[in-house]
Design a protein around this motif. Structure first.
Motif, mmCIF file in Angstrom:
data_model
loop_
_atom_site.group_PDB
_atom_site.id
_atom_site.type_symbol
_atom_site.label_atom_id
_atom_site.label_comp_id
_atom_site.label_asym_id
_atom_site.label_seq_id
_atom_site.Cartn_x
_atom_site.Cartn_y
_atom_site.Cartn_z
ATOM 1 N N PHE A 168 0.837 -1.205 0.000
ATOM 2 C CA PHE A 168 0.000 0.000 0.000
ATOM 3 C C PHE A 168 0.874 1.258 0.000
ATOM 4 C CE2 PHE A 168 -2.401 -3.421 1.971
ATOM 5 C CZ PHE A 168 -3.627 -3.350 1.323
ATOM 6 N N PRO A 169 1.540 1.524 -1.121
ATOM 7 C CA PRO A 169 2.449 2.679 -1.176
ATOM 8 C C PRO A 169 1.737 4.017 -1.025
ATOM 9 C CG PRO A 169 2.148 1.728 -3.357
ATOM 10 C CD PRO A 169 1.543 0.767 -2.383
ATOM 11 N N THR A 170 0.443 4.064 -1.342
ATOM 12 C CA THR A 170 -0.287 5.339 -1.273
ATOM 13 C C THR A 170 -1.324 5.340 -0.154
ATOM 14 O OG1 THR A 170 -1.911 4.576 -2.918
ATOM 15 C CG2 THR A 170 0.037 5.748 -3.731
ATOM 16 N N LEU A 171 -1.154 4.493 0.829
ATOM 17 C CA LEU A 171 -2.094 4.461 1.953
ATOM 18 C C LEU A 171 -2.152 5.838 2.612
ATOM 19 C CD1 LEU A 171 -3.877 2.290 3.372
ATOM 20 C CD2 LEU A 171 -2.054 2.106 5.080
ATOM 21 N N THR A 172 -3.356 6.299 2.898
ATOM 22 C CA THR A 172 -3.562 7.661 3.408
ATOM 23 C C THR A 172 -4.620 7.647 4.507
ATOM 24 O OG1 THR A 172 -3.108 8.525 1.190
ATOM 25 C CG2 THR A 172 -4.170 10.030 2.757
ATOM 26 N N PRO A 173 -4.388 8.357 5.609
ATOM 27 C CA PRO A 173 -5.426 8.432 6.645
ATOM 28 C C PRO A 173 -6.540 9.395 6.234
ATOM 29 C CG PRO A 173 -3.521 9.738 7.288
ATOM 30 C CD PRO A 173 -3.150 9.053 5.997
ATOM 31 N N LEU A 174 -7.772 9.001 6.468
ATOM 32 C CA LEU A 174 -8.898 9.883 6.193
ATOM 33 C C LEU A 174 -9.139 10.844 7.348
ATOM 34 C CD1 LEU A 174 -11.481 7.454 4.555
ATOM 35 C CD2 LEU A 174 -10.384 9.422 3.476
ATOM 36 N N THR A 175 -8.918 10.370 8.559
ATOM 37 C CA THR A 175 -9.076 11.187 9.761
ATOM 38 C C THR A 175 -7.996 10.779 10.758
ATOM 39 O OG1 THR A 175 -10.603 9.599 10.770
ATOM 40 C CG2 THR A 175 -11.585 11.394 9.469
ATOM 41 N N ALA A 176 -7.832 11.591 11.781
ATOM 42 C CA ALA A 176 -6.936 11.213 12.873
ATOM 43 C C ALA A 176 -7.545 10.043 13.638
ATOM 44 C CB ALA A 176 -6.719 12.398 13.802
ATOM 45 N N PRO A 177 -6.752 9.280 14.338
ATOM 46 C CA PRO A 177 -7.291 8.152 15.110
ATOM 47 C C PRO A 177 -8.157 8.630 16.264
ATOM 48 C CG PRO A 177 -4.963 8.452 15.584
ATOM 49 C CD PRO A 177 -5.286 9.368 14.454
ATOM 50 N N THR A 178 -9.077 7.770 16.705
ATOM 51 C CA THR A 178 -9.858 8.033 17.915
ATOM 52 C C THR A 178 -9.363 7.094 19.012
ATOM 53 O OG1 THR A 178 -11.571 6.460 17.235
ATOM 54 C CG2 THR A 178 -11.882 8.770 16.615
ATOM 55 N N TYR A 179 -9.510 7.550 20.254
ATOM 56 C CA TYR A 179 -8.950 6.820 21.390
ATOM 57 C C TYR A 179 -10.016 6.547 22.446
ATOM 58 C CZ TYR A 179 -4.541 8.486 19.394
ATOM 59 O OH TYR A 179 -3.508 8.761 18.546
ATOM 60 N N ALA A 180 -9.871 5.432 23.140
ATOM 61 C CA ALA A 180 -10.753 5.121 24.263
ATOM 62 C C ALA A 180 -10.454 6.095 25.404
ATOM 63 C CB ALA A 180 -10.532 3.683 24.719
ATOM 64 N N PRO A 181 -11.469 6.446 26.218
ATOM 65 C CA PRO A 181 -11.274 7.407 27.312
ATOM 66 C C PRO A 181 -10.559 6.778 28.505
ATOM 67 C CG PRO A 181 -13.542 6.644 27.293
ATOM 68 C CD PRO A 181 -12.883 6.031 26.085
ATOM 69 N N ARG A 182 -9.263 6.610 28.366
ATOM 70 C CA ARG A 182 -8.460 5.978 29.421
ATOM 71 C C ARG A 182 -7.202 6.789 29.697
ATOM 72 N NH1 ARG A 182 -7.842 0.023 26.843
ATOM 73 N NH2 ARG A 182 -10.029 -0.607 26.695
ATOM 74 N N MET A 183 -6.587 6.523 30.865
ATOM 75 C CA MET A 183 -5.314 7.142 31.206
ATOM 76 C C MET A 183 -4.181 6.132 31.291
ATOM 77 S SD MET A 183 -5.883 10.121 34.028
ATOM 78 C CE MET A 183 -4.096 10.295 34.100
ATOM 79 N N VAL A 184 -4.497 4.862 31.526
ATOM 80 C CA VAL A 184 -3.449 3.862 31.762
ATOM 81 C C VAL A 184 -3.149 3.080 30.491
ATOM 82 C CG1 VAL A 184 -2.786 1.835 33.109
ATOM 83 C CG2 VAL A 184 -4.008 3.721 34.210
ATOM 84 N N PHE A 185 -4.103 2.281 30.044
ATOM 85 C CA PHE A 185 -3.913 1.489 28.834
ATOM 86 C C PHE A 185 -4.441 2.267 27.632
ATOM 87 C CE2 PHE A 185 -3.298 -1.769 31.924
ATOM 88 C CZ PHE A 185 -2.455 -2.697 31.314
ATOM 89 N N ARG A 186 -3.544 2.690 26.785
ATOM 90 C CA ARG A 186 -3.903 3.418 25.573
ATOM 91 C C ARG A 186 -4.615 2.450 24.623
ATOM 92 N NH1 ARG A 186 -4.008 8.715 23.899
ATOM 93 N NH2 ARG A 186 -2.441 9.268 22.333
ATOM 94 N N ARG A 187 -5.693 2.914 23.982
ATOM 95 C CA ARG A 187 -6.329 2.082 22.968
ATOM 96 C C ARG A 187 -6.851 2.957 21.841
ATOM 97 N NH1 ARG A 187 -12.203 -0.751 22.743
ATOM 98 N NH2 ARG A 187 -11.948 -1.642 20.648
ATOM 99 N N VAL A 188 -6.356 2.691 20.624
ATOM 100 C CA VAL A 188 -6.889 3.347 19.439
ATOM 101 C C VAL A 188 -8.121 2.561 19.019
ATOM 102 C CG1 VAL A 188 -6.422 4.083 17.070
ATOM 103 C CG2 VAL A 188 -4.566 4.064 18.751
ATOM 104 N N THR A 189 -9.266 3.218 18.925
ATOM 105 C CA THR A 189 -10.508 2.522 18.596
ATOM 106 C C THR A 189 -10.843 2.573 17.110
ATOM 107 O OG1 THR A 189 -11.772 4.526 19.134
ATOM 108 C CG2 THR A 189 -11.478 2.883 20.893
ATOM 109 N N SER A 190 -10.255 3.543 16.390
ATOM 110 C CA SER A 190 -10.554 3.640 14.957
ATOM 111 C C SER A 190 -9.469 4.444 14.249
ATOM 112 C CB SER A 190 -11.912 4.317 14.741
ATOM 113 O OG SER A 190 -12.204 4.443 13.350
#
Length: 420
Positions: free
Chosen positions: A393-415
């Motif tokens: 995927f040489p031209t892979l492009t993000p459509l939006t910034a990632p979204t994150y779960a509302p946490r402080m300890v374990f980081r989780r990208v949800t989308s």
């Protein structure tokens, strides 16, 4: 009147600390925590927490705690010594208190010895073809989604799927159970947050009951029908060590199988998502790494430094001690802030810049006796994924910034929505 603390000659306003913590929980703080880490670190290497205890922000101080033998994890014995022991009695907290991450000294050593060098070179070489196959199949699904809809969610399609397929296949867990395990893990982790709410603890308790049922049954079935998988090997080891106490052996086996599985899921998935986002955020990084794949490992390490999957961990002073000039009594709680430490300019110059060729330092995998068991496996998965992804995927492009779960300890990208 404002409550203040004076440590090391620096007066710290507790309201300022509370303000930073609140902002870290906000949408902006979850998305861009780096300025808030800087704000906390400006208050000192050891900062009083509003509820007691301290945050440790400096790289050297965090490293000292992680590697020092006079620092312990908050195990069951420590919990029972607290003036409010009922605080620690909820189901999920108790369950995690019996896993490797919350064992000290002889108990921890005994279980680690039973695991051996979990992901040594020989094991990783054996796993490599399976990881390659998992990556190929997941990227096929990504390509299919992009072709059909013009976009795809990288998190749900790839980065959350690779760790469960890798560890699930290694432990001999049936593929039809993967979604169930992921769902339970996402819900159980609330109990490991800094200040979980009562409702979050209820969610974690229900998930913990499901985890216990699944992995207890997994051990029972594998004992009845052993194979060449790693869990069968653990059963042989603990049966030999506890020949007259099958229940005790099963108890240990349950905690090992459960912990090794869930510990490898969200953390690795977050590493994969964050690494891809940081590379795609600036298209020149993606293009450069495509032409310099020999630096993929450097990119992984910089992603680990820049935005660690775990932002906070807790340790307890085993004796009266002094940390970064601050006297701390025995049993004092300190919270290690990995992100703040990794962005300490005294260790990593210009720390808020993402620099693949930095060759910097980070504490993301911890240190000492509790150094991350799955560090080498996480690197293998990330290296394999990026190697294939950059080629396909040489031209892979993000459509939006990632979204994150509302946490402080374990980081989780949800989308993380992507296109080509």
């Amino acid at each position: 009147m404002t409550a203040v603390d004076d440590i090391g000659g620096i007066t710290i306003d507790r309201r300022a600390v509370i303000s930073v913590l609140r902002r870290l929980r906000s949408l902006e703080g979850r998305t861009h925590p780096q300025p808030l880490w800087e704000e906390l670190r400006s208050m000192g290497d050891v900062v009083p927490a509003p509820w007691g205890g301290y945050f440790v922000t400096g790289f050297e101080a965090c490293s000292q705690v992680l590697r020092g033998r006079n620092w312990l994890v908050p195990d069951v014995a420590w919990q029972e010594r607290q003036p409010d022991p009922e605080r620690w009695q909820d189901v999920a907290t108790q369950e995690m208190s019996h896993t490797l991450s919350r064992l000290n000294a002889s108990a921890h050593t005994g279980q680690r010895r039973g695991l051996g060098n979990l992901f040594d070179r020989e094991t990783l070489e054996a796993l490599q073809p399976d990881v390659e196959d998992h990556v190929t199949r997941l990227l096929d699904a990504l390509e299919e989604g992009l072709r059909a809809r013009g976009e795809a969610d990288f998190v749900t399609t790839v980065s959350e799927q690779l760790p469960i397929r890798t560890i699930g296949h290694w432990l001999g867990i049936a593929e039809e159970n993967y979604a169930h395990i992921l769902d339970i893990t996402h819900r159980q982790v609330h109990a490991q947050e800094l200040l979980p709410t009562r409702s979050e603890l209820g969610v974690s308790a229900a998930a913990t009951v499901q985890l216990r049922a699944f992995f207890t049954e997994l051990v029972r079935q594998r004992r009845a029908r052993p194979g060449n998988d790693v869990l069968s090997g653990w059963i042989q080891y603990w049966d030999a060590r506890l020949p007259d106490d099958r229940a005790a052996a099963d108890h240990v086996l349950y905690y090992l199988a459960m912990f090794v599985t869930i510990a490898s899921l969200e953390t690795t998935a977050t590493l994969l998502s964050v690494a891809v986002w940081l590379l795609l955020e600036d298209p020149s990084r993606w293009r450069w790494l495509r032409h310099h794949p020999e630096h993929i490992d450097d990119a992984i390490d910089e992603a680990l430094r820049y935005d660690p999957p775990i932002h906070l961990n807790t340790r307890i002073a085993a004796d009266d001690t002094v940390l970064a000039g601050v006297p701390l009594a025995k049993d004092t709680v300190v919270h290690i802030l990995y992100g703040a430490a990794n962005h300490d300019p005294r260790r990593n110059e210009n720390p808020h810049a993402f620099d693949i060729l930095r060759n910097g330092s980070h504490l993301t995998f911890g240190g000492g006796a509790h150094y991350c068991l799955g560090a080498a496996l996480a690197r293998l998965e990330a290296r394999t994924l990026l190697s294939h992804l950059l080629k396909r995927f040489p031209t892979l492009t993000p459509l939006t910034a990632p979204t994150y779960a509302p946490r402080m300890v374990f980081r989780r990208v949800t989308s993380l929505k992507v296109t080509t």
